[in-house]
Design a protein around this motif. Sequence first.
Motif, short mmCIF file in Angstrom:
data_model
loop_
_atom_site.label_atom_id
_atom_site.label_comp_id
_atom_site.label_asym_id
_atom_site.label_seq_id
_atom_site.Cartn_x
_atom_site.Cartn_y
_atom_site.Cartn_z
N UNK A 33 28.24 84.21 57.44
CA UNK A 33 27.86 83.13 56.52
C UNK A 33 28.57 81.83 56.90
N UNK A 34 27.82 80.73 56.94
CA UNK A 34 28.40 79.45 57.32
C UNK A 34 29.39 78.92 56.30
N UNK A 35 30.37 78.16 56.76
CA UNK A 35 31.41 77.61 55.89
C UNK A 35 30.80 76.74 54.80
N UNK A 91 36.78 76.35 62.34
CA UNK A 91 35.75 77.37 62.45
C UNK A 91 34.55 77.08 61.56
N UNK A 92 33.41 77.68 61.87
CA UNK A 92 32.18 77.36 61.14
C UNK A 92 31.59 78.53 60.36
N UNK A 93 32.26 79.68 60.39
CA UNK A 93 31.76 80.85 59.67
C UNK A 93 32.84 81.42 58.76
N UNK A 94 32.42 82.27 57.83
CA UNK A 94 33.36 82.90 56.90
C UNK A 94 34.41 83.70 57.67
N UNK A 95 34.00 84.35 58.74
CA UNK A 95 34.93 85.15 59.54
C UNK A 95 36.04 84.28 60.13
N UNK A 96 35.75 83.02 60.40
CA UNK A 96 36.74 82.12 60.99
C UNK A 96 37.80 81.70 59.98
N UNK A 97 37.39 81.42 58.74
CA UNK A 97 38.31 80.82 57.77
C UNK A 97 38.90 81.82 56.78
N UNK A 98 38.36 83.03 56.70
CA UNK A 98 38.78 83.98 55.67
C UNK A 98 40.21 84.49 55.88
N UNK A 99 40.80 84.93 54.79
CA UNK A 99 42.08 85.62 54.82
C UNK A 99 41.79 87.10 55.05
N UNK A 100 42.36 87.67 56.09
CA UNK A 100 42.01 89.04 56.46
C UNK A 100 42.89 90.10 55.81
N UNK A 101 44.12 89.75 55.49
CA UNK A 101 45.03 90.72 54.89
C UNK A 101 44.83 90.69 53.38
N UNK A 102 43.88 91.51 52.89
CA UNK A 102 43.48 91.48 51.48
C UNK A 102 44.12 92.63 50.71
#
Length: 225
Positions: free
Chosen positions: A12-14, A81-92
């Motif tokens: 998903x795009x930012x 970054x331009x996608x959710x994967x780029x900007x998301x916090x991964x350690x949830x």
Amino acid sequence: MTTPVVSVTPETGVSEVARLLLHRHISAVPVIDADGRLVGVVSEGDFLRRAEGDSHRHGSWWLRLFSEPTDNAAEYVKTHGRSAADVMTRDVVTVTEDISAGDVAHLLETKRIKRVPVLRDGKVVGIVSRADLLRGLAAQRDTPTATASVEDATIRKQILEEISAGDWAPTYGVSVVVVGGVVQIWGIVDSQEQSEALRVAAANVPGVKSVELNVSIIPAYAWSM
């Protein structure tokens, strides 16, 4: 917990994520992959870092001496970054449905987070925020002689199922608390009609003694201005 859960995919795009947060009146959204696994969360905090990216891209020269290239590269991806994967916090941090409200409160405090996804069989079924905990506490204090029972849990489940099945359901999702047959509904709705529909949906469930609406009416367009 608040349910149903609004989510996005890693692709998903930012800009689309930002519009979703505004339209749904939420401050964070889980990122779920094609297999239904939770892979991250995008929050307002991630967008704040993005907004600050250009103003801090150079930084102090002496701080750069102690910065690792890997850290700088990761920060660049988050801010550009331009996608959710780029900007998301991964350690949830996550919890399951059987955790107590007290344990959730302790987790939010010790981890210094505002919300936590709730998993069932590895899938996200809700989100508990600090606001949800306050709502539950308020409901219990309003009915000091009553305690939540198995019947209350059944009533709550039926109400949520009725709401989620309707094409009129609020876009944000709602939090439902049931204690001693007394239903409290919290959340944000787009109109008075949605508020009334929530009341009717709850009142029609067997075992409900009364319904208390604690919702704010905020039209979706007001959040996009």
